[in-house]
Write an enzyme that holds these catalytic residues in place. Structure first.
Site, PDB file in Angstrom:
ATOM      1  CD  GLN A 225      -3.106  -0.697   2.031  1.00 29.22           C
ATOM      2  OE1 GLN A 225      -3.852  -0.428   2.484  1.00 29.22           O
ATOM      3  NE2 GLN A 225      -2.634  -1.746   3.527  1.00 29.22           N
ATOM      4  CB  ALA A 228       8.203   0.245   1.980  1.00 26.50           C
ATOM      5  CG  ASN A 255      15.291  -7.784   1.735  1.00 24.42           C
ATOM      6  OD1 ASN A 255      14.428  -7.648   1.046  1.00 24.42           O
ATOM      7  ND2 ASN A 255      15.617  -7.311   2.818  1.00 24.42           N
ATOM      8  CE1 TYR A 262      15.649   0.917   1.571  1.00 18.96           C
ATOM      9  CE2 TYR A 262      16.966  -0.746   2.024  1.00 18.96           C
ATOM     10  CZ  TYR A 262      16.130  -0.376   2.592  1.00 18.96           C
ATOM     11  OH  TYR A 262      15.483  -0.305   3.228  1.00 18.96           O
TER      12      TYR A 262
END
Length: 289
Positions: A225, A228, A255, A262
């Site tokens: 959603q 993060a 990860n 990022y």
């Protein structure tokens, strides 16, 4: 002292055996003399008073320094919050945690994220509770600041619909830590001087001031959603307002979803990796303003 002597004469006991013609008499030893000592009531009372009963050990309980957490506490409404630094997006609000219950819920989310891949472990719940208690105390220590660092616990909470009140535990759905730090003398990125001396000086110039983001996690039921990425945008904006020119984050090499997040936000990998990063299997990423 009164002595009573009791003497009982010898008795004969008659017993039958199978052959009726034979009868036996068994000799029974006389009962010996029994001496009964009569003590005065005053003497008995003095003896009872002279008996020393051990005093049970009562441990000294120190008062707890932590306030009692109220897990059924209702979330503070937006009207009651006086916070200029917050970020609203969709049905959520990103802001700094204020209540102790918010800090504990943030710690619990991190515990659940840490043990997410080991949910079938029979001791998982016990480990998560211990982890969350330790993280809760660690968050409170970091927020006090040390060595010139400033740390904030950022959380994302649900917006409350009309006539609906959430508890703090159900309201917090995401969290991260934002630290404002300084590079050590001779460093070009955090951790470059792996064997820095214990009393190495900190270069407190504006150009060496940077932000560091850690412990990013979102509740499993509230993922996908944009929580993060919205918290990351909010944390970067706060770091820039604090005068930081660069923001760093570590990410594990396996990860891939976090690395992709990022990268989309403008983070780039620091090419020069240290032996510690190699050992921990992590990358150091940097965002430049």
């Amino acid at each position: 002292m009164l002595t009573i002597s009791i003497h009982k004469p010898m008795l004969l006991r008659y017993s039958h055996v199978r052959i009726r013609s034979h009868q036996k008499f068994h000799k029974i030893d006389p009962i010996p003399f029994v001496k009964m000592e009569a003590k005065s009531s005053q003497t008995r009372k003095m003896e009872e008073l002279s008996v020393k009963h051990p005093t049970p050990f009562i441990p000294k309980l120190e008062p707890s320094g932590e306030p009692d957490l109220q897990f059924d506490r209702l979330q503070t409404s937006d009207q009651d919050l006086v916070q200029e630094k917050k970020f609203e997006f969709g049905r959520f609000i990103a802001r700094e945690a204020i209540l102790d219950e918010e800090l504990w819920t943030a710690a619990w989310l991190r515990a659940e994220s840490h043990w997410e891949d080991r949910a079938n472990d029979r001791f998982a719940d016990s480990y998560k509770r211990k982890f969350s208690d330790q993280e809760f105390n660690a968050i409170k220590r970091r927020r006090k600041g040390e060595y010139g660092q400033k740390c904030s616990c950022i959380i994302t909470v649900r917006k409350e619909p009309k006539n609906v009140k959430y508890t703090v535990v159900k309201s917090v759905v995401g969290t991260l830590d934002l630290s404002i730090r300084y590079l050590l003398d001779g460093e070009t990125f955090p951790g470059e001087r792996e064997k820095a001396p214990p009393f190495c000086s900190i270069n407190r110039t504006q150009s060496n001031r940077y932000g560091y983001i850690s412990n990013l996690c979102v509740s499993k039921a509230a993922r996908c959603q944009g929580i993060a990425s919205s918290m990351m945008h909010f944390a970067i904006r706060l770091a820039l307002l604090e005068g930081a020119e660069q923001v760093y984050v570590h990410v594990h090499r396996k990860n891939k979803p976090a690395q992709e997040l990022y990268r989309k936000m403008g983070f780039e990998m620091v090419e020069k990796a240290t032996s510690q990063l190699e050992e921990e299997q992590t990358y150091l990423l940097r965002f430049k303003a």
